[in-house]
Structures are given as C-alpha cells and as structure tokens.
Design a protein around this motif. Structure first.
Motif, PDB file in Angstrom:
ATOM      1  N   PRO A 169       0.806  -1.224   0.000  1.00 31.90           N
ATOM      2  CA  PRO A 169       0.000   0.000   0.000  1.00 31.90           C
ATOM      3  C   PRO A 169       0.842   1.279   0.000  1.00 31.90           C
ATOM      4  O   PRO A 169       0.467   2.274  -0.602  1.00 31.90           O
ATOM      5  CB  PRO A 169      -0.824  -0.121   1.290  1.00 31.90           C
ATOM      6  CG  PRO A 169      -0.944  -1.597   1.502  1.00 31.90           C
ATOM      7  CD  PRO A 169       0.387  -2.157   1.065  1.00 31.90           C
ATOM      8  N   ALA A 170       1.981   1.230   0.688  1.00 30.15           N
ATOM      9  CA  ALA A 170       2.886   2.380   0.700  1.00 30.15           C
ATOM     10  C   ALA A 170       4.321   1.893   0.681  1.00 30.15           C
ATOM     11  O   ALA A 170       4.645   0.829   1.225  1.00 30.15           O
ATOM     12  CB  ALA A 170       2.645   3.255   1.932  1.00 30.15           C
ATOM     13  N   VAL A 171       5.160   2.661   0.030  1.00 28.01           N
ATOM     14  CA  VAL A 171       6.598   2.405   0.036  1.00 28.01           C
ATOM     15  C   VAL A 171       7.283   3.688   0.496  1.00 28.01           C
ATOM     16  O   VAL A 171       6.984   4.774  -0.002  1.00 28.01           O
ATOM     17  CB  VAL A 171       7.114   2.008  -1.367  1.00 28.01           C
ATOM     18  CG1 VAL A 171       8.628   1.800  -1.331  1.00 28.01           C
ATOM     19  CG2 VAL A 171       6.421   0.753  -1.862  1.00 28.01           C
ATOM     20  N   ILE A 172       8.162   3.545   1.453  1.00 25.91           N
ATOM     21  CA  ILE A 172       8.930   4.695   1.926  1.00 25.91           C
ATOM     22  C   ILE A 172      10.317   4.623   1.319  1.00 25.91           C
ATOM     23  O   ILE A 172      11.072   3.683   1.583  1.00 25.91           O
ATOM     24  CB  ILE A 172       9.018   4.728   3.460  1.00 25.91           C
ATOM     25  CG1 ILE A 172       7.622   4.764   4.075  1.00 25.91           C
ATOM     26  CG2 ILE A 172       9.839   5.932   3.923  1.00 25.91           C
ATOM     27  CD1 ILE A 172       7.606   4.601   5.582  1.00 25.91           C
ATOM     28  N   ALA A 173      10.627   5.600   0.477  1.00 27.43           N
ATOM     29  CA  ALA A 173      11.978   5.691  -0.083  1.00 27.43           C
ATOM     30  C   ALA A 173      12.856   6.392   0.942  1.00 27.43           C
ATOM     31  O   ALA A 173      12.627   7.555   1.283  1.00 27.43           O
ATOM     32  CB  ALA A 173      11.956   6.466  -1.396  1.00 27.43           C
ATOM     33  N   VAL A 174      13.831   5.662   1.449  1.00 26.40           N
ATOM     34  CA  VAL A 174      14.736   6.196   2.466  1.00 26.40           C
ATOM     35  C   VAL A 174      15.950   6.773   1.754  1.00 26.40           C
ATOM     36  O   VAL A 174      16.737   6.042   1.150  1.00 26.40           O
ATOM     37  CB  VAL A 174      15.158   5.098   3.455  1.00 26.40           C
ATOM     38  CG1 VAL A 174      16.097   5.657   4.519  1.00 26.40           C
ATOM     39  CG2 VAL A 174      13.932   4.464   4.110  1.00 26.40           C
ATOM     40  N   CYS A 175      16.087   8.082   1.811  1.00 27.96           N
ATOM     41  CA  CYS A 175      17.139   8.772   1.067  1.00 27.96           C
ATOM     42  C   CYS A 175      18.224   9.280   2.001  1.00 27.96           C
ATOM     43  O   CYS A 175      17.927   9.790   3.088  1.00 27.96           O
ATOM     44  CB  CYS A 175      16.553   9.951   0.298  1.00 27.96           C
ATOM     45  SG  CYS A 175      15.234   9.496  -0.843  1.00 27.96           S
ATOM     46  N   GLY A 176      19.454   9.155   1.561  1.00 26.50           N
ATOM     47  CA  GLY A 176      20.582   9.699   2.292  1.00 26.50           C
ATOM     48  C   GLY A 176      20.988  11.034   1.683  1.00 26.50           C
ATOM     49  O   GLY A 176      21.303  11.105   0.499  1.00 26.50           O
ATOM     50  N   ASP A 177      20.980  12.070   2.501  1.00 26.44           N
ATOM     51  CA  ASP A 177      21.369  13.403   2.057  1.00 26.44           C
ATOM     52  C   ASP A 177      22.837  13.622   2.378  1.00 26.44           C
ATOM     53  O   ASP A 177      23.189  13.961   3.509  1.00 26.44           O
ATOM     54  CB  ASP A 177      20.490  14.449   2.738  1.00 26.44           C
ATOM     55  CG  ASP A 177      20.828  15.866   2.314  1.00 26.44           C
ATOM     56  OD1 ASP A 177      21.669  16.037   1.401  1.00 26.44           O
ATOM     57  OD2 ASP A 177      20.267  16.807   2.907  1.00 26.44           O
ATOM     58  N   LEU A 178      23.693  13.429   1.385  1.00 25.23           N
ATOM     59  CA  LEU A 178      25.127  13.539   1.629  1.00 25.23           C
ATOM     60  C   LEU A 178      25.559  14.970   1.931  1.00 25.23           C
ATOM     61  O   LEU A 178      26.608  15.198   2.532  1.00 25.23           O
ATOM     62  CB  LEU A 178      25.911  12.986   0.436  1.00 25.23           C
ATOM     63  CG  LEU A 178      26.164  11.471   0.455  1.00 25.23           C
ATOM     64  CD1 LEU A 178      24.870  10.678   0.425  1.00 25.23           C
ATOM     65  CD2 LEU A 178      27.040  11.045  -0.706  1.00 25.23           C
ATOM     66  N   THR A 179      24.751  15.954   1.540  1.00 31.83           N
ATOM     67  CA  THR A 179      25.114  17.348   1.830  1.00 31.83           C
ATOM     68  C   THR A 179      25.029  17.651   3.327  1.00 31.83           C
ATOM     69  O   THR A 179      25.581  18.655   3.786  1.00 31.83           O
ATOM     70  CB  THR A 179      24.205  18.341   1.080  1.00 31.83           C
ATOM     71  OG1 THR A 179      22.874  18.303   1.612  1.00 31.83           O
ATOM     72  CG2 THR A 179      24.159  18.027  -0.403  1.00 31.83           C
ATOM     73  N   ALA A 180      24.330  16.785   4.085  1.00 30.47           N
ATOM     74  CA  ALA A 180      24.203  17.018   5.524  1.00 30.47           C
ATOM     75  C   ALA A 180      25.545  16.969   6.238  1.00 30.47           C
ATOM     76  O   ALA A 180      25.695  17.514   7.333  1.00 30.47           O
ATOM     77  CB  ALA A 180      23.246  15.989   6.140  1.00 30.47           C
TER      78      ALA A 180
END
Length: 223
Positions: free
Chosen positions: A73-84
């Motif tokens: 029903p839902a997919v969570i795309a887990v993103c890594g923000d390298l600029t952090a």
C-alpha cells in the motif's frame, strides 16, 4: 505494545492486505524515523512516502523486480542526504546541540577542534566514509521505523537490493526514478520500506546463538 514485545514480534512482511494504511499509523512510523538518534545531530535522511501505483511499479524495477514493492500500500523511499555532512551544515547541527544545552562547548571549539578532527568530522574523510556513515545513520532510523510499524499493527520489509549510486546498476532507470521523486543531486535512495497491514504470519527467522555474538570483556568470554 511493550517495546520488548514489539522487537520480538518483528518479521519481514512481504504480503499485505489491500486496505489503506491508517494515516495516524503511517505518521507514527515516519515520526519514529525523524526522532532516531544521529551522529552529531546531522540527521542525513529524507523519507518519501510513495502510494501512486505507477511510481511503485517503477520502484519495483529499480529493486530488481521485487513484486512486494509494487504491491505494498505504501513504500517509503529512504534517502541519504550527503550534503548534511558538509561542514557548514555539520556546524549548524552541532550548534543546535550547543544551543539546546546538550553539548557544553563553545563555537570556537566546534570550529577549531570538532570540525577539524577526523575522528569527529566525517567531512574530513573521502566520499566512501561519507556514504558509509550515511548508510549507518539511515539504518538506525529505519530500525526505529520498523519497531514502530509493529507497534502500530503494520508490517514492513526493508529492501536494500537496489539500483542506485552505490551499486551503479540500471543507471538510466534509477535516474528516471529520482526525477519522478524530485530527488536532488547528492541525495541517494539507499533503501525502500514496504509498508502495509500484514497478510501473512511468517515464522521467526533463525538467529545466531546468544553466546556466538555476545561476549563480556573480550571476545570468547561468556556474558
């Protein structure tokens, strides 16, 4: 649900009922990720909730054709923000801790010690270490999300077999998917979390024996 019970009840769920996820439960899962602990308060994550069927089909292709990604029903795309990890942002995160009274150091120490020490400052290392730390941080966040999913009566599976910057496969398809999700440069999709109401009750996965993975004082000494 009591925390220990939720941990013991965790299973990777790949089959879901078609009914939608209650909005409050979904928000609680996302909030658990937002509140996860993070190295120097950097929080190098961004979570994208995907519910559109066509986009989920695209994500399934990026995930080596795993059907559960399209069917959840839902997919969570887990993103890594390298600029952090860039020093100005790292400094901002550290000063947030100082302002909150969590760290009792001066701005001068932050600038001249912490942000120049390779033990503390990830940006002092190359891209490989930055990516490794990002994976580490995201793992902490989605571990919290997984336990909260169980607490909310939901099922989740952590999907790590992806085409992305780390694997370097299906580059054209991956870039197309990033464009659909509006993901900027230096933000990578490093995991997908399939989420929904469970439609299966799998048995517990085998785990190594307690004494095989835990020692007291030194390796080989029983706890």
């Amino acid at each position: 649900m009591e925390t220990t019970e939720a941990i013991q009840a965790w299973r990777s769920i790949r089959r879901f009922k078609t009914e939608p996820i209650p909005e409050a439960a979904l928000r609680s899962v996302l909030e658990a990720g937002r509140r996860a602990p993070s190295w120097e308060n950097v929080q190098p994550w961004h979570f994208i909730v995907v519910e559109d069927a066509a986009v989920k089909e695209k994500l399934a292709k990026v995930a080596s054709g795993q059907k559960q990604v399209a069917r959840a029903p839902a997919v969570i795309a887990v993103c890594g923000d390298l600029t952090a990890w860039d020093k100005p942002k790292n400094r901002e995160a550290l000063m947030g801790l100082v302002d909150a009274g969590v760290m009792k150091i001066t701005a001068e120490i932050v600038d001249n010690v912490v942000l120049k020490d390779p033990v503390f400052c990830v940006a002092e290392h190359g891209p490989a270490m930055i990516l490794a730390r990002t994976f580490e941080q995201l793992g902490i966040a989605y571990a919290f999300m997984g336990i909260e999913a169980v607490n909310q009566g939901l099922g989740m599976c952590i999907v790590g077999a992806l085409s992305n910057e780390a694997t370097g496969t299906q580059k054209e398809l991956y870039e197309e998917m990033k464009a659909l999700l509006g993901i900027p440069e230096r933000m990578y999709v490093l995991a997908l979390l399939t989420l929904g109401i469970p439609d299966e009750q799998p048995a517990a996965r085998p785990r190594k024996a307690f004494d095989a993975v835990i020692s007291r004082g030194k390796v080989g000494r029983k706890f």
